[in-house]
Write a protein that holds these residues in place. Structure first.
Motif, short mmCIF file in Angstrom:
data_model
loop_
_atom_site.label_atom_id
_atom_site.label_comp_id
_atom_site.label_asym_id
_atom_site.label_seq_id
_atom_site.Cartn_x
_atom_site.Cartn_y
_atom_site.Cartn_z
N SER A 119 11.42 -1.45 54.80
CA SER A 119 12.24 -2.66 54.89
C SER A 119 13.72 -2.34 55.12
O SER A 119 14.48 -3.18 55.58
N ARG A 120 14.11 -1.13 54.74
CA ARG A 120 15.50 -0.67 54.86
C ARG A 120 16.49 -1.56 54.09
O ARG A 120 17.67 -1.61 54.41
N ILE A 121 16.00 -2.25 53.08
CA ILE A 121 16.86 -3.09 52.25
C ILE A 121 17.68 -2.21 51.32
O ILE A 121 17.17 -1.26 50.72
N LYS A 122 18.96 -2.54 51.17
CA LYS A 122 19.85 -1.79 50.29
C LYS A 122 20.41 -2.70 49.21
O LYS A 122 20.34 -3.93 49.29
N TYR A 123 21.01 -2.08 48.19
CA TYR A 123 21.57 -2.82 47.06
C TYR A 123 22.88 -2.15 46.66
O TYR A 123 22.92 -0.94 46.41
N ASP A 124 23.95 -2.93 46.63
CA ASP A 124 25.27 -2.35 46.32
C ASP A 124 25.74 -2.64 44.89
O ASP A 124 26.88 -2.36 44.54
N GLY A 125 24.84 -3.19 44.06
CA GLY A 125 25.20 -3.50 42.68
C GLY A 125 25.58 -4.94 42.44
O GLY A 125 25.74 -5.36 41.29
N LEU A 172 4.09 -6.85 46.71
CA LEU A 172 5.21 -6.21 47.41
C LEU A 172 4.69 -5.42 48.60
O LEU A 172 5.25 -5.50 49.71
N LEU A 173 3.62 -4.67 48.41
CA LEU A 173 3.09 -3.82 49.47
C LEU A 173 2.60 -4.63 50.66
O LEU A 173 2.64 -4.15 51.81
N VAL A 174 2.12 -5.87 50.41
CA VAL A 174 1.63 -6.71 51.52
C VAL A 174 2.69 -7.72 51.97
O VAL A 174 2.39 -8.69 52.65
N LYS A 175 3.94 -7.48 51.57
CA LYS A 175 5.10 -8.22 52.08
C LYS A 175 5.14 -9.69 51.67
O LYS A 175 5.61 -10.54 52.42
N LEU A 194 -1.86 4.90 43.02
CA LEU A 194 -2.39 4.26 44.24
C LEU A 194 -2.21 5.11 45.48
O LEU A 194 -2.73 4.78 46.55
N GLY A 195 -1.45 6.20 45.36
CA GLY A 195 -1.14 7.02 46.52
C GLY A 195 -0.15 6.35 47.45
O GLY A 195 -0.08 6.66 48.65
N ARG A 196 0.71 5.45 46.88
CA ARG A 196 1.65 4.68 47.70
C ARG A 196 3.10 4.89 47.30
O ARG A 196 3.97 4.13 47.72
N LEU A 197 3.38 5.93 46.52
CA LEU A 197 4.74 6.12 46.04
C LEU A 197 5.72 6.31 47.19
O LEU A 197 6.87 5.83 47.13
N ASP A 198 5.29 6.95 48.25
CA ASP A 198 6.18 7.18 49.40
C ASP A 198 6.43 5.90 50.19
O ASP A 198 7.31 5.89 51.07
N ASP A 199 5.67 4.84 49.90
CA ASP A 199 5.82 3.58 50.64
C ASP A 199 6.85 2.65 50.02
O ASP A 199 7.13 1.58 50.58
N VAL A 200 7.39 3.02 48.86
CA VAL A 200 8.37 2.17 48.19
C VAL A 200 9.64 2.96 47.92
O VAL A 200 9.63 4.19 47.90
N GLU A 201 10.71 2.22 47.70
CA GLU A 201 11.99 2.84 47.37
C GLU A 201 12.58 2.15 46.15
O GLU A 201 12.62 0.91 46.09
#
Length: 257
Positions: A119-125, A172-175, A194-201
């Protein structure tokens, strides 16, 4: 006369034996929140908080029984005094009305925003700015901090409440929404399983960093038990076994030598 005397003596001996006997079994109520509290492959209580409590209980010669249930029932059973203890609990004023918080916590719990990596979503606080732009998934009874509680009830907020943390992650994983609020240990544990840790940030900074406790119901005997618990837990934290447990269950936050 002798019969009356011996009958009274037996009653006194029985009373003394009861008073000096073992502690009654303590009922510990908990939600499941891996890796702090969960079930092992055989359906038995396991996890970081469970192991800590077992070591402390053994040192104090307490007998404990751990019962898993939804958080709403943990709260109601503790309020009614049907649970002697509950875990794991963040401090909030309304909880303190019917829960006795000891001095010693078991860990500092981080509540964080989690997004799909693609998603490339960021958070600045700036939480309000983030929530005005993004939809949020939250599982029922999740508490974060006062700021989040205020923002989630704003008319513009898009907060989707689901039944469980696991369902929140799957959505979250299915948007189904842009981000979820979760504690970092739980998201790492469940996504790795679930083997999906690399799919989330996990976004930084965290929304809150709050001590988590094993608490006592407000009962006449709880204050003395809490003092004993504090002493035993403080001693246990100085041991190699405590460091081993931390490395086993919380490898990302292992205690330094």
């Amino acid at each position: 006369m002798k019969t009356i005397f011996f009958s009274m003596l037996l009653l006194l001996q029985a009373a003394h034996a009861t008073a000096g006997g073992a502690e009654p079994e303590l009922r510990v109520c908990s939600l499941t929140l891996a890796p702090q509290t969960m079930e092992d492959a055989d359906g038995r209580p396991a996890g970081y908080a469970v192991e800590i409590l077992r070591h402390v209980a053994a040192a104090l010669r307490w007998r404990i029984r751990i019962d898993y249930m939804p958080w709403a029932r943990v709260a109601s059973e503790t309020r009614a005094g049907r649970c002697d203890m509950a875990m794991t609990v963040l401090y909030f004023k309304d909880y303190a009305e019917y829960m006795l918080f000891p001095r010693e916590s078991i860990l500092d719990q981080k509540n964080v925003l989690v997004v799909r990596r693609d998603s490339r979503i960021k958070y600045d606080g700036d939480l309000e700015k983030f929530m005005r732009r993004r939809s949020i998934g939250l599982y029922a009874d999740k508490r974060v901090n006062d700021e989040f509680e205020q923002l989630r009830h704003a008319s513009w907020a898009r907060v989707d409440t689901v039944a469980t943390a696991a369902l929140n992650m799957r959505k979250l994983l299915v948007k189904r929404f842009d981000a979820i609020v979760e504690n970092d240990l739980n998201i790492i544990h469940e996504m790795r399983k679930l083997g999906r840790l690399d799919d989330v940030e996990i976004l930084s900074p965290p929304l809150s960093v709050t001590p988590a406790y094993i608490v006592f119901a407000h009962k006449p005997e709880s204050e003395a038990r809490a003092r004993q618990y504090d002493q035993a837990l403080a001693s246990f934290k100085k041991t190699a076994k405590f460091k081993t447990l931390t490395s086993q269950y919380l490898p990302e936050t292992a205690v330094a030598d």
